[in-house]
Design an enzyme around this catalytic site. Structure first.
Site, PDB file in Angstrom:
ATOM      1  N   HIS A 164       0.825  -1.213   0.000  1.00 16.35           N
ATOM      2  CA  HIS A 164       0.000   0.000   0.000  1.00 16.35           C
ATOM      3  C   HIS A 164       0.854   1.255   0.000  1.00 16.35           C
ATOM      4  CE1 HIS A 164      -2.101  -3.280   2.188  1.00 16.35           C
ATOM      5  NE2 HIS A 164      -3.031  -3.011   1.290  1.00 16.35           N
TER       6      HIS A 164
HETATM    7 FE1  FES Z   1       0.104  -1.834   3.783  1.00 14.98          FE
HETATM    8 FE2  FES Z   1       2.708  -2.229   4.088  1.00 14.98          FE
HETATM    9  S1  FES Z   1       1.737  -0.500   3.310  1.00 14.98           S
HETATM   10  S2  FES Z   1       1.094  -3.602   4.500  1.00 14.98           S
END
Ligand code: FES
Length: 100
Positions: free
Chosen positions: A65
């Site tokens: 993410h």
């Molecule tokens: Fe979501 Fe690492 S940014 S698990």
């Protein structure tokens, strides 16, 4: 991670006010052993494994993410709320580190 002198300097030069989870680099390493950063490689967002040496700060980048960590493994951008954890550890000889 064995850090270069440049990586250590970058970690030390950061203002704590810039950090989401403020922590000095000196509080994440052992005094006199600053080249060794011992951290748990689990993203503090949802547990993916960040890629070392990647991302805007050349620390770690989590592709799941988009969390970005610096050379002290402190969270700098993205959804992760905390720095990568530093486990309890000690240097037990010149070439051995005991973790846990
Ligand atoms: Fe979501 Fe690492 S940014 S698990």
């Amino acid at each position: 991670k064995r850090r270069s002198s440049q990586e250590i300097k970058e970690a030390q030069d950061v203002e704590l006010s810039e950090l989401k989870d403020p922590q000095k680099d000196s509080d994440r390493v052992k005094k006199g052993k600053e080249e060794w950063l011992i951290t748990i490689g689990i993203c503090t967002h949802l547990g993916c494994v960040p890629i070392g040496g990647a991302g805007e700060y050349k620390g770690w980048f989590c592709p799941c993410h988009g969390s970005v960590y610096d050379t002290s493994a402190r969270i700098r951008k993205g959804p992760a709320p905390k720095n990568l954890a530093v486990p309890p550890y000690e240097f037990i000889s010149k070439n051995k580190i005991k973790i846990g």
